[in-house]
Scaffold this motif. Structure first.
Motif, PDB file in Angstrom:
ATOM      1  N   ARG A   1      -2.275  50.118  21.830  1.00  0.00           N
ATOM      2  CA  ARG A   1      -2.628  50.672  22.916  1.00  0.00           C
ATOM      3  C   ARG A   1      -4.435  50.926  22.669  1.00  0.00           C
ATOM      4  NH1 ARG A   1      -0.238  55.821  24.086  1.00  0.00           N
ATOM      5  NH2 ARG A   1      -0.350  56.057  22.051  1.00  0.00           N
ATOM      6  N   VAL A   2      -5.102  50.969  23.712  1.00  0.00           N
ATOM      7  CA  VAL A   2      -6.424  51.249  23.928  1.00  0.00           C
ATOM      8  C   VAL A   2      -7.012  52.007  25.098  1.00  0.00           C
ATOM      9  CG1 VAL A   2      -7.175  49.186  22.384  1.00  0.00           C
ATOM     10  CG2 VAL A   2      -6.988  48.924  24.922  1.00  0.00           C
ATOM     11  N   PRO A   3      -7.945  52.851  24.973  1.00  0.00           N
ATOM     12  CA  PRO A   3      -8.127  53.722  26.104  1.00  0.00           C
ATOM     13  C   PRO A   3      -8.913  52.559  27.076  1.00  0.00           C
ATOM     14  CG  PRO A   3      -9.786  53.937  24.387  1.00  0.00           C
ATOM     15  CD  PRO A   3      -8.580  53.195  23.708  1.00  0.00           C
ATOM     16  N   PRO A   4      -9.051  53.172  28.416  1.00  0.00           N
ATOM     17  CA  PRO A   4      -9.824  52.636  29.498  1.00  0.00           C
ATOM     18  C   PRO A   4     -11.181  52.476  29.128  1.00  0.00           C
ATOM     19  CG  PRO A   4      -8.360  54.090  30.406  1.00  0.00           C
ATOM     20  CD  PRO A   4      -8.376  54.495  29.039  1.00  0.00           C
TER      21      PRO A   4
ATOM     22  N   ASP B   1     -16.093  56.342  19.094  1.00  0.00           N
ATOM     23  CA  ASP B   1     -16.257  55.475  20.467  1.00  0.00           C
ATOM     24  C   ASP B   1     -16.636  53.843  19.822  1.00  0.00           C
ATOM     25  OD1 ASP B   1     -18.948  55.892  19.257  1.00  0.00           O
ATOM     26  OD2 ASP B   1     -20.006  56.298  21.095  1.00  0.00           O
ATOM     27  N   LYS B   2     -16.307  53.834  18.413  1.00  0.00           N
ATOM     28  CA  LYS B   2     -16.487  52.521  17.962  1.00  0.00           C
ATOM     29  C   LYS B   2     -15.576  52.147  16.806  1.00  0.00           C
ATOM     30  CE  LYS B   2     -20.256  49.025  17.039  1.00  0.00           C
ATOM     31  NZ  LYS B   2     -21.624  48.825  16.916  1.00  0.00           N
ATOM     32  N   ALA B   3     -14.984  51.154  16.590  1.00  0.00           N
ATOM     33  CA  ALA B   3     -14.168  50.920  15.408  1.00  0.00           C
ATOM     34  C   ALA B   3     -14.353  49.496  15.299  1.00  0.00           C
ATOM     35  CB  ALA B   3     -12.683  51.364  15.668  1.00  0.00           C
ATOM     36  N   LYS B   4     -13.695  48.834  14.143  1.00  0.00           N
ATOM     37  CA  LYS B   4     -13.553  47.381  13.514  1.00  0.00           C
ATOM     38  C   LYS B   4     -12.333  47.483  12.981  1.00  0.00           C
ATOM     39  CE  LYS B   4     -15.672  43.959  10.372  1.00  0.00           C
ATOM     40  NZ  LYS B   4     -16.671  43.984   9.510  1.00  0.00           N
ATOM     41  N   ILE B   5     -11.640  46.475  13.502  1.00  0.00           N
ATOM     42  CA  ILE B   5     -10.131  46.236  12.931  1.00  0.00           C
ATOM     43  C   ILE B   5      -9.728  44.938  12.811  1.00  0.00           C
ATOM     44  CG2 ILE B   5      -9.402  48.470  14.142  1.00  0.00           C
ATOM     45  CD1 ILE B   5      -8.114  46.694  16.393  1.00  0.00           C
ATOM     46  N   PHE B   6      -8.640  44.742  12.148  1.00  0.00           N
ATOM     47  CA  PHE B   6      -8.168  43.355  11.669  1.00  0.00           C
ATOM     48  C   PHE B   6      -6.889  42.967  12.454  1.00  0.00           C
ATOM     49  CE2 PHE B   6      -5.407  40.529   9.075  1.00  0.00           C
ATOM     50  CZ  PHE B   6      -6.325  39.293   9.139  1.00  0.00           C
TER      51      PHE B   6
ATOM     52  N   GLU C   1      -4.088  54.901  29.694  1.00  0.00           N
ATOM     53  CA  GLU C   1      -5.039  56.081  30.604  1.00  0.00           C
ATOM     54  C   GLU C   1      -4.917  57.047  29.783  1.00  0.00           C
ATOM     55  OE1 GLU C   1      -2.434  56.984  34.259  1.00  0.00           O
ATOM     56  OE2 GLU C   1      -4.225  56.024  34.816  1.00  0.00           O
ATOM     57  N   GLY C   2      -3.877  57.319  29.072  1.00  0.00           N
ATOM     58  CA  GLY C   2      -3.679  58.622  28.493  1.00  0.00           C
ATOM     59  C   GLY C   2      -4.544  58.803  27.214  1.00  0.00           C
ATOM     60  N   LEU C   3      -5.146  57.892  26.648  1.00  0.00           N
ATOM     61  CA  LEU C   3      -6.093  57.600  25.490  1.00  0.00           C
ATOM     62  C   LEU C   3      -7.466  57.945  25.996  1.00  0.00           C
ATOM     63  CD1 LEU C   3      -4.577  54.806  23.554  1.00  0.00           C
ATOM     64  CD2 LEU C   3      -4.231  57.359  23.175  1.00  0.00           C
ATOM     65  N   ARG C   4      -8.358  58.583  25.202  1.00  0.00           N
ATOM     66  CA  ARG C   4      -9.629  58.968  25.566  1.00  0.00           C
ATOM     67  C   ARG C   4     -10.456  58.518  24.525  1.00  0.00           C
ATOM     68  NH1 ARG C   4      -8.487  58.617  29.961  1.00  0.00           N
ATOM     69  NH2 ARG C   4      -8.185  60.121  31.506  1.00  0.00           N
TER      70      ARG C   4
ATOM     71  N   ASP D   1     -12.838  42.995  28.202  1.00  0.00           N
ATOM     72  CA  ASP D   1     -13.389  44.078  28.919  1.00  0.00           C
ATOM     73  C   ASP D   1     -12.146  45.017  29.819  1.00  0.00           C
ATOM     74  OD1 ASP D   1     -14.857  46.189  29.966  1.00  0.00           O
ATOM     75  OD2 ASP D   1     -16.724  44.820  30.617  1.00  0.00           O
ATOM     76  N   MET D   2     -11.682  46.098  28.971  1.00  0.00           N
ATOM     77  CA  MET D   2     -10.274  46.288  29.548  1.00  0.00           C
ATOM     78  C   MET D   2     -10.586  47.754  30.043  1.00  0.00           C
ATOM     79  SD  MET D   2      -8.012  45.309  26.425  1.00  0.00           S
ATOM     80  CE  MET D   2      -6.569  45.331  27.235  1.00  0.00           C
ATOM     81  N   THR D   3     -10.406  47.741  31.422  1.00  0.00           N
ATOM     82  CA  THR D   3     -10.923  48.836  32.265  1.00  0.00           C
ATOM     83  C   THR D   3      -9.642  49.520  33.283  1.00  0.00           C
ATOM     84  OG1 THR D   3     -11.166  47.526  34.146  1.00  0.00           O
ATOM     85  CG2 THR D   3     -13.144  48.169  32.504  1.00  0.00           C
ATOM     86  N   VAL D   4      -8.563  48.961  33.442  1.00  0.00           N
ATOM     87  CA  VAL D   4      -7.418  49.328  34.288  1.00  0.00           C
ATOM     88  C   VAL D   4      -6.088  49.640  33.543  1.00  0.00           C
ATOM     89  CG1 VAL D   4      -5.866  48.620  36.341  1.00  0.00           C
ATOM     90  CG2 VAL D   4      -8.426  47.774  36.217  1.00  0.00           C
ATOM     91  N   HIS D   5      -5.724  50.830  33.944  1.00  0.00           N
ATOM     92  CA  HIS D   5      -4.440  51.032  33.086  1.00  0.00           C
ATOM     93  C   HIS D   5      -3.243  49.931  33.109  1.00  0.00           C
ATOM     94  CE1 HIS D   5      -1.226  53.639  31.619  1.00  0.00           C
ATOM     95  NE2 HIS D   5      -0.374  53.247  32.846  1.00  0.00           N
TER      96      HIS D   5
END
Length: 433
Positions: A88-91, A4-9, A50-53, A106-110
């Motif tokens: 692609r990121v999960p909701p 539930d947490k990641a750091k990326i470039f 929404e397919g990602l969790r 703040d990404m919430t909607v498919h």
């Protein structure tokens, strides 16, 4: 594994370079400039799927670079723009700038998309610089560099119902009874270290998603234990189901536990105090539980708290069905999603502002015998100038003169032959006008 947490470039693609070219055709002895512009670099765009969790994929890939634009072509043809890179990121994903700690999205909607790193613009070809004074310029710009940044992704579980309570009060057992989820269940504290999700079918056509959130402890709002890691998931739930152990195991007072957990929720985010909450009195199969429940009700009434209590036993399934119907009825009576501050458009404005050219301000400082000129417009101009071509170098010097850089350097004591540094480039100062 739940991540539930990641750091990326992330880095937007660089723009393609402009081209220096001239029209060469039979019977056209004085063909003019015909160098085309470079194409725009690709954007790095985050899209909700929404397919990602979980954020598991980002454990293995941490660098995302969009392709660069194509170089300009002859005959005034533009280079092709690069394709955008879709990540692609999960909701429930919150995107945070690692340097400034600003929330970018703040990404919430498919299907929701946000530009996280804008690609650079293509450089202009020499046909753009033709003038009466210089009809055949040897000038072409380099492509602009794409925006790059490190970002932190935090996932807040998107569930209709969140189970909260002290460790070992029976949250995992309850989830396993009402859904097909199979969380780890044991008789020691903190058996659940990551959120578990389950779909609860109340009856045909009525269902909701329930999350078993790891047990909270006193001081969680200050990060005690894994407090912040746990609490952020509760922000996404529409209804809080507060599970209280009425068996008073380990000599604990059920009402004190109830008050402490609510204090932690309020201190972490005052809005959670307004979230609909149901109280579940669990472990009612234990003989002492009835007496403890009576005391609990009395203390609740004395404090003026008007909340219905649902006595259940997750182990024997006593009272489960009544609780599920109450939860389903409550969900149908409130908005479809918890209040979430929409930041996507704000994020795009922030990112786009990095490309604007209306700020020509600069500063000059001195390190020993080197004068360092700093400013977004000046540094961008230096990066886009091809100093291998005389006309381009002259244009660069003329622009700096018009911006007032030369005069400011003289005022600060720069003399002929002094070293001037802009970005990673160094030049010699010249008194020639």
């Amino acid at each position: 594994m739940f991540v539930d947490k990641a750091k990326i470039f992330v880095k937007g693609g660089d723009g393609g370079d402009g081209l220096v070219s001239y029209r060469r055709e039979a019977h056209v002895p004085l063909g003019g400039p015909a160098g085309g512009d470079g194409g725009k670099g690709g954007d790095v765009i985050f899209r909700v799927d929404e397919g990602l969790r979980t954020l598991m994929d980002f454990r293995y890939q941490k660098h995302f670079k969009a392709p660069r634009g194509e170089k300009g072509k002859t005959k005034n043809m533009h280079g092709a723009n690069a394709e955008d890179m879709i990540v692609r990121v999960p909701p429930g994903t919150v995107v945070i700038d690692d340097d400034t700690n600003e929330i970018l999205a703040d990404m919430t909607v498919h299907g929701q998309e946000v530009v996280i790193a804008r690609g650079g613009r293509g450089g202009r070809g020499n046909s753009r610089f033709a003038s009466a004074a210089n009809p055949a310029p040897e000038i072409a710009e380099k492509g602009e560099e794409g925006v790059e940044r490190w970002v932190v992704l935090e996932l807040k579980v998107m569930a209709d119902v969140g189970l909260v309570g002290f460790p070992s009060v029976g949250k995992s057992t309850l989830l396993s009874v009402v859904s097909a989820a199979r969380p780890k269940i044991a008789s020691y504290h903190f058996t659940t270290l990551t959120p578990n999700l389950g779909v609860v079918e109340v009856e045909e056509g009525r269902s909701f998603v329930m999350a078993d959130l790891p047990g909270l402890i006193e001081g969680a709002h200050e990060g005690v234990g894994l407090g912040h890691e746990f609490l952020r998931h509760i922000e996404r739930t529409r209804v809080i189901v507060h599970v209280v152990d009425m068996s008073a195991a380990e000599g604990r007072d059920p009402y004190e536990d109830y008050v402490k957990i609510n204090d932690e929720l309020r201190l972490y985010n005052v809005r959670l105090e307004e979230r609909p909450q149901l109280i579940v009195a669990n472990k009612m199969d234990v003989p002492e539980a009835e007496e403890h429940l009576r005391e609990f009700r009395a203390k609740l009434a004395a404090d003026g708290v008007d909340r219905r209590i649902y006595p259940i036993s997750a182990a024997t399934k006593q009272g489960i069905q009544e609780l599920l119907y109450a939860v389903a009825d409550l969900l149908e009576s409130i908005p479809a999603a918890p209040p979430v501050e929409e930041l996507a458009e704000v994020a795009e404005r922030k990112i786009y502002r990095l490309e604007q050219d209306d700020d020509d301000s600069f500063t000059i400082r001195r390190e020993n015998d080197v004068f360092i000129v700093e400013g977004a417009a000046v540094e961008r101009l230096a990066k886009r100038t091809d100093f291998n071509r005389y006309d381009s170098a002259v244009r660069f010097a003329n622009i700096l003169r018009k911006m007032g850089v030369d005069n400011e350097l003289r005022r600060r004591g720069a003399v002929d032959g002094q070293t001037i540094r802009i970005g990673e480039l160094e030049f010699e100062f010249s008194e020639k006008e």
